[in-house]
Design a protein around this motif. Structure first.
Motif, PDB file in Angstrom:
ATOM      1  N   TYR A  48       0.745  -1.033   0.099  1.00 35.78           N
ATOM      2  CA  TYR A  48      -0.020   0.058   0.072  1.00 35.78           C
ATOM      3  C   TYR A  48       0.896   1.152   0.041  1.00 35.78           C
ATOM      4  O   TYR A  48       0.730   2.286  -0.680  1.00 35.78           O
ATOM      5  N   ASP A  49       1.768   1.143   0.853  1.00 36.23           N
ATOM      6  CA  ASP A  49       2.797   2.385   0.933  1.00 36.23           C
ATOM      7  C   ASP A  49       3.581   2.772  -0.525  1.00 36.23           C
ATOM      8  O   ASP A  49       3.784   3.861  -0.682  1.00 36.23           O
ATOM      9  N   ASP A  50       3.784   1.688  -1.186  1.00 38.34           N
ATOM     10  CA  ASP A  50       4.126   1.983  -2.536  1.00 38.34           C
ATOM     11  C   ASP A  50       3.180   2.697  -3.480  1.00 38.34           C
ATOM     12  O   ASP A  50       3.667   3.566  -4.219  1.00 38.34           O
ATOM     13  N   LEU A  51       1.847   2.336  -3.552  1.00 34.20           N
ATOM     14  CA  LEU A  51       0.914   3.037  -3.993  1.00 34.20           C
ATOM     15  C   LEU A  51       1.036   4.715  -3.446  1.00 34.20           C
ATOM     16  O   LEU A  51       0.781   5.641  -4.637  1.00 34.20           O
ATOM     17  N   VAL A  52       1.137   4.917  -2.247  1.00 30.23           N
ATOM     18  CA  VAL A  52       1.356   6.067  -1.638  1.00 30.23           C
ATOM     19  C   VAL A  52       2.477   6.906  -2.402  1.00 30.23           C
ATOM     20  O   VAL A  52       2.293   8.283  -2.806  1.00 30.23           O
ATOM     21  N   LYS A  53       3.525   6.221  -2.396  1.00 30.78           N
ATOM     22  CA  LYS A  53       4.626   6.965  -2.937  1.00 30.78           C
ATOM     23  C   LYS A  53       4.563   7.236  -4.338  1.00 30.78           C
ATOM     24  O   LYS A  53       4.916   8.283  -4.762  1.00 30.78           O
ATOM     25  N   ILE A  54       3.723   6.534  -5.065  1.00 26.36           N
ATOM     26  CA  ILE A  54       3.639   6.771  -6.566  1.00 26.36           C
ATOM     27  C   ILE A  54       2.773   8.028  -6.587  1.00 26.36           C
ATOM     28  O   ILE A  54       2.961   8.828  -7.460  1.00 26.36           O
ATOM     29  N   ALA A  55       1.740   8.054  -5.803  1.00 16.98           N
ATOM     30  CA  ALA A  55       0.738   9.070  -5.866  1.00 16.98           C
ATOM     31  C   ALA A  55       1.396  10.480  -5.474  1.00 16.98           C
ATOM     32  O   ALA A  55       1.133  11.454  -5.838  1.00 16.98           O
ATOM     33  N   GLU A  56       2.352  10.404  -4.578  1.00 14.07           N
ATOM     34  CA  GLU A  56       3.109  11.636  -3.929  1.00 14.07           C
ATOM     35  C   GLU A  56       4.043  12.172  -5.153  1.00 14.07           C
ATOM     36  O   GLU A  56       4.156  13.388  -5.542  1.00 14.07           O
ATOM     37  N   GLY A  57       4.630  11.085  -5.794  1.00 12.80           N
ATOM     38  CA  GLY A  57       5.588  11.459  -6.828  1.00 12.80           C
ATOM     39  C   GLY A  57       4.756  12.062  -8.098  1.00 12.80           C
ATOM     40  O   GLY A  57       5.254  13.059  -8.708  1.00 12.80           O
ATOM     41  N   ALA A  58       3.558  11.559  -8.403  1.00 13.92           N
ATOM     42  CA  ALA A  58       2.708  11.911  -9.343  1.00 13.92           C
ATOM     43  C   ALA A  58       2.236  13.344  -9.340  1.00 13.92           C
ATOM     44  O   ALA A  58       1.920  14.066 -10.236  1.00 13.92           O
ATOM     45  N   GLU A  59       1.966  13.621  -7.855  1.00 17.91           N
ATOM     46  CA  GLU A  59       1.336  15.168  -7.617  1.00 17.91           C
ATOM     47  C   GLU A  59       2.664  15.928  -7.798  1.00 17.91           C
ATOM     48  O   GLU A  59       2.489  17.187  -8.501  1.00 17.91           O
ATOM     49  N   GLN A  60       3.933  15.569  -7.558  1.00 18.90           N
ATOM     50  CA  GLN A  60       4.964  16.610  -7.828  1.00 18.90           C
ATOM     51  C   GLN A  60       5.408  16.630  -9.334  1.00 18.90           C
ATOM     52  O   GLN A  60       5.790  17.845  -9.760  1.00 18.90           O
ATOM     53  N   MET A  61       4.883  15.765 -10.249  1.00 19.99           N
ATOM     54  CA  MET A  61       4.959  15.946 -11.632  1.00 19.99           C
ATOM     55  C   MET A  61       3.857  16.478 -12.119  1.00 19.99           C
ATOM     56  O   MET A  61       3.943  16.446 -13.426  1.00 19.99           O
ATOM     57  N   GLY A  62       2.874  16.919 -11.628  1.00 18.43           N
ATOM     58  CA  GLY A  62       1.663  17.318 -12.163  1.00 18.43           C
ATOM     59  C   GLY A  62       1.000  16.410 -12.880  1.00 18.43           C
ATOM     60  O   GLY A  62       0.152  17.029 -13.583  1.00 18.43           O
ATOM     61  N   VAL A  63       0.795  15.207 -12.423  1.00 17.47           N
ATOM     62  CA  VAL A  63      -0.245  14.165 -13.037  1.00 17.47           C
ATOM     63  C   VAL A  63      -1.826  14.567 -12.486  1.00 17.47           C
ATOM     64  O   VAL A  63      -2.014  14.754 -11.417  1.00 17.47           O
ATOM     65  N   GLY A  64      -2.646  14.646 -13.448  1.00 22.70           N
ATOM     66  CA  GLY A  64      -3.855  14.932 -13.123  1.00 22.70           C
ATOM     67  C   GLY A  64      -4.978  14.085 -13.586  1.00 22.70           C
ATOM     68  O   GLY A  64      -6.090  14.016 -13.233  1.00 22.70           O
ATOM     69  N   GLY A  65      -4.564  12.909 -14.054  1.00 18.61           N
ATOM     70  CA  GLY A  65      -5.484  11.787 -14.475  1.00 18.61           C
ATOM     71  C   GLY A  65      -4.758  10.676 -15.367  1.00 18.61           C
ATOM     72  O   GLY A  65      -3.553  10.858 -15.364  1.00 18.61           O
ATOM     73  N   THR A  66      -5.311   9.789 -15.833  1.00 18.02           N
ATOM     74  CA  THR A  66      -4.844   8.630 -16.484  1.00 18.02           C
ATOM     75  C   THR A  66      -5.517   8.351 -17.911  1.00 18.02           C
ATOM     76  O   THR A  66      -6.424   8.730 -18.172  1.00 18.02           O
ATOM     77  N   PRO A  67      -4.607   8.010 -18.781  1.00 19.00           N
ATOM     78  CA  PRO A  67      -3.243   7.918 -18.669  1.00 19.00           C
ATOM     79  C   PRO A  67      -2.350   9.211 -18.808  1.00 19.00           C
ATOM     80  O   PRO A  67      -2.811  10.019 -19.624  1.00 19.00           O
ATOM     81  N   THR A  68      -1.410   9.249 -18.174  1.00 22.25           N
ATOM     82  CA  THR A  68      -0.323  10.251 -18.224  1.00 22.25           C
ATOM     83  C   THR A  68       0.942   9.940 -18.692  1.00 22.25           C
ATOM     84  O   THR A  68       1.513   8.862 -17.916  1.00 22.25           O
TER      85      THR A  68
END
Length: 241
Positions: free
Chosen positions: A197-217
């Protein structure tokens, strides 16, 4: 490859004077070496690793084109991309020119459950299971409507592991994972595994920093590319951009 080394022996004649005048016998010619076999070509489609960013990457780690996809396993647009982009693997990744990293980015209620299950398989099976989920996505998503509002509310109030298992059971992911070799005990352990689960949180935090707003990006060599279909992405790979 083993090579055979041949020693050449000099012959000396030391008998009678007549023999002394005899000509020396020519040394036997050295055996020709067999031509070296070409080095085996790397199987880049089988080169799969988990990255420090918690994604999974297929392909040449030194590929000149590095593609990153933030995707949801229940996202229809991601599913269409997966169906249309088979040559991404068979042509671009197989040649070593492109590597592809998929980062699970949950956007729907069931995504946490199915992302966790998809990440609890052996690393070598990650993309096979991902492709299988996309191939059956329409059937999985079609079962969402069968969950009554009352049952949906009940699931939302469950602890995370129980909530995840309820979605997996209701949408058909439980038998799917069994077909891919996951036991009941393994599924239970996976859905209560905090590290997964923490890996998914890590990805989400990284996505926020990279400006991901939806899928697919998509990102190509670290730069965002404003495409969501294979038809628009492939020309960028051909151009080497």
């Amino acid at each position: 490859m083993r090579f055979l080394l041949l020693a050449v022996l000099a012959l000396f004649v030391t008998a009678s004077p007549a023999a002394a005048q005899a000509k020396k016998k020519p040394a036997p010619a050295a055996a020709k070496k067999a031509p070296a076999r070409p080095a085996a070509r790397p199987n880049w489609t089988a080169t799969i690793v988990k990255t420090p960013e918690a994604g999974y990457r297929m392909g040449n780690p030194n590929a000149p084109l590095k593609l990153i996809e933030y995707g949801s396993r229940s996202c229809p647009t991601c599913g269409r991309f997966a169906a249309d982009s088979k040559t991404l693997v068979t042509t671009y990744i197989a040649s070593g020119r492109v590597s592809w990293e998929f980062r699970d980015y949950p956007v729907h209620a069931q995504d946490i459950a199915i992302s966790m299950l998809g990440r609890c398989v052996p690393t070598s099976a990650y993309f096979r299971v991902l492709d299988g989920m996309f191939a059956e996505q329409q059937a999985f998503n079609g079962r969402v409507a069968s969950i009554s509002p009352e049952r949906a509310e009940e699931i939302r109030n469950m602890p995370l592991s129980a909530q995840s298992r309820a979605y997996a059971d209701a949408l058909g992911y439980t038998p799917f994972m069994k077909r891919h070799g996951m036991t009941e005990a393994a599924m239970t352990a996976c859905l209560s595994n905090r590290a997964v689960y923490d890996d998914l949180v890590k990805i989400a935090e990284g996505a926020e920093q990279m400006g991901v707003g939806g899928t697919p990006t998509f990102f190509l060599n670290g730069q965002p590319v404003n495409v969501v279909t294979w038809g628009r992405l492939e020309p960028l790979l051909k151009a080497g951009r």
